[in-house]
Design a protein around this motif. Structure first.
Motif, mmCIF file in Angstrom:
data_model
loop_
_atom_site.group_PDB
_atom_site.id
_atom_site.type_symbol
_atom_site.label_atom_id
_atom_site.label_comp_id
_atom_site.label_asym_id
_atom_site.label_seq_id
_atom_site.Cartn_x
_atom_site.Cartn_y
_atom_site.Cartn_z
ATOM 1 N N ARG A 62 24.103 23.613 65.016
ATOM 2 C CA ARG A 62 23.512 24.836 64.487
ATOM 3 C C ARG A 62 22.317 24.519 63.580
ATOM 4 N NH1 ARG A 62 28.029 28.097 62.175
ATOM 5 N NH2 ARG A 62 28.424 28.576 64.354
ATOM 6 N N PRO A 63 21.207 25.330 63.658
ATOM 7 C CA PRO A 63 21.079 26.484 64.567
ATOM 8 C C PRO A 63 20.970 26.010 66.010
ATOM 9 C CG PRO A 63 19.003 26.088 63.458
ATOM 10 C CD PRO A 63 20.012 25.164 62.829
ATOM 11 N N SER A 64 21.880 26.512 66.831
ATOM 12 C CA SER A 64 22.088 25.968 68.168
ATOM 13 C C SER A 64 20.933 26.271 69.105
ATOM 14 C CB SER A 64 23.382 26.530 68.751
ATOM 15 O OG SER A 64 24.455 26.262 67.877
ATOM 16 N N ALA A 65 20.477 25.234 69.757
ATOM 17 C CA ALA A 65 19.438 25.379 70.774
ATOM 18 C C ALA A 65 19.842 24.551 71.979
ATOM 19 C CB ALA A 65 18.090 24.909 70.231
ATOM 20 N N ILE A 66 19.340 24.930 73.131
ATOM 21 C CA ILE A 66 19.602 24.140 74.340
ATOM 22 C C ILE A 66 18.677 22.937 74.311
ATOM 23 C CG2 ILE A 66 19.494 24.144 76.854
ATOM 24 C CD1 ILE A 66 20.128 27.205 76.604
ATOM 25 N N CYS A 67 19.273 21.755 74.194
ATOM 26 C CA CYS A 67 18.467 20.557 74.030
ATOM 27 C C CYS A 67 18.353 19.723 75.305
ATOM 28 C CB CYS A 67 19.003 19.701 72.877
ATOM 29 S SG CYS A 67 20.746 19.263 72.994
ATOM 30 N N HIS A 68 19.240 19.952 76.290
ATOM 31 C CA HIS A 68 19.166 19.197 77.543
ATOM 32 C C HIS A 68 19.646 20.068 78.697
ATOM 33 C CE1 HIS A 68 18.173 15.419 75.564
ATOM 34 N NE2 HIS A 68 19.139 15.673 74.698
ATOM 35 N N ASP A 69 19.060 19.863 79.860
ATOM 36 C CA ASP A 69 19.385 20.592 81.086
ATOM 37 C C ASP A 69 19.575 19.541 82.174
ATOM 38 O OD1 ASP A 69 19.466 22.159 83.384
ATOM 39 O OD2 ASP A 69 17.917 23.543 82.689
ATOM 40 N N VAL A 70 20.827 19.361 82.630
ATOM 41 C CA VAL A 70 21.177 18.227 83.494
ATOM 42 C C VAL A 70 21.779 18.733 84.798
ATOM 43 C CG1 VAL A 70 22.560 16.126 83.679
ATOM 44 C CG2 VAL A 70 21.610 16.795 81.453
ATOM 45 N N MET A 71 21.262 18.273 85.928
ATOM 46 C CA MET A 71 21.843 18.578 87.237
ATOM 47 C C MET A 71 22.948 17.573 87.555
ATOM 48 S SD MET A 71 20.234 21.277 88.113
ATOM 49 C CE MET A 71 20.952 21.453 89.761
#
Length: 258
Positions: free
Chosen positions: A215-224
């Motif tokens: 927090r404050p939470s953010a999307i830090c990685h996007d993994v397939m």
């Protein structure tokens, strides 16, 4: 309008809670799209805003900023084409398994008989049709969650939202439920948003994983997730599976460090 390929879109979505004269930012500027039919997991430590983000997607909470769009329409409230599965099965104790599965239909229009065959198909798919006349207190925790998943699917929703549905189960039951859910998804192939803090669970179930920071939470990685379907439990001993779990663990630790 949202393109057909992008069934779900979040644009600059944030959530700030205000209490006792102070502010707590639970989610900060979430922005991503989800194609129709994708199984997406949201992964992160406890308290990072995963459930808040899911609640906003489901229309149960309103974003402080930004917009959520499903099928080209802004989300302003809970929708009839969504199915929900929560941490607790929340079955009605005085209803049978079959009546619990049919309960959303009873609430909507009362035409339960028209959905009986679909209820049978769903319960058979999770091995529970023979338990259709049992009460929830006659079932194990894993069995109750299977009933909850069938209930969420009874009206053939476009999107299935799951908030750590197996977190209260013991390790063996949880592994069994992961295999069961993977089989259900392979059969009915819904767009799914799955919240979990289990890395192994996320990798086993998902096509794609979003990692949230502290927090404050953010999307830090996007993994397939590269593994083909259908998946069996044995895949968890595959070196590539173990390696991906390690990579995600590292990314979560990076999120902690900010």
């Amino acid at each position: 309008m949202t393109p057909v390929s992008d069934f779900l879109t979040l644009e600059g979505v944030s959530k700030t809670y205000r209490a006792a004269g102070s502010e707590v930012q639970a989610v900060e500027q979430a922005a991503f799209t989800v194609p129709s039919g994708q199984f997406l997991s949201i992964l992160g430590p406890s308290g990072c805003g995963k459930s808040t983000l899911l609640s906003m997607i489901g229309g149960l909470e309103t974003p402080s900023t930004g917009e959520i769009i499903i099928g080209g329409e802004p989300v302003k409230a809970p929708r009839g084409d969504m199915g929900y599965v929560f941490q607790d099965a929340t079955l009605l104790p005085w209803f049978s398994v079959l009546d619990n599965v049919l309960f959303p239909v009873r609430l909507r229009d009362g035409r339960t008989e028209a959905y009986r065959e679909r209820a049978r198909e769903l319960l058979e798919s999770v091995g529970l049709w023979e338990f259709r006349d049992k009460r929830p207190d006659q079932l194990s925790g894993g069995m109750r969650q299977r009933v909850a998943i069938c209930r969420a699917l009874i009206t053939d929703p476009q999107i299935l939202l799951m908030d750590e549905p197996f977190s209260a189960l013991d390790a063996i039951s949880r592994d069994e439920m992961n295999v069961a859910l993977a089989a259900i998804w392979d059969r009915f192939h819904k767009t799914a948003i799955f919240v979990t803090h289990s890395i192994r669970e996320a990798v086993f179930l998902s096509d794609r994983i979003l990692v949230m920071s502290r927090r404050p939470s953010a999307i830090c990685h996007d993994v397939m997730v590269p593994f083909p379907r259908p998946r069996e439990a044995q895949i968890e001993s595959d070196p590539d599976f173990v390696r991906l779990c390690g990579t995600l663990r590292d990314k979560i630790e990076e999120g902690y460090k900010g």
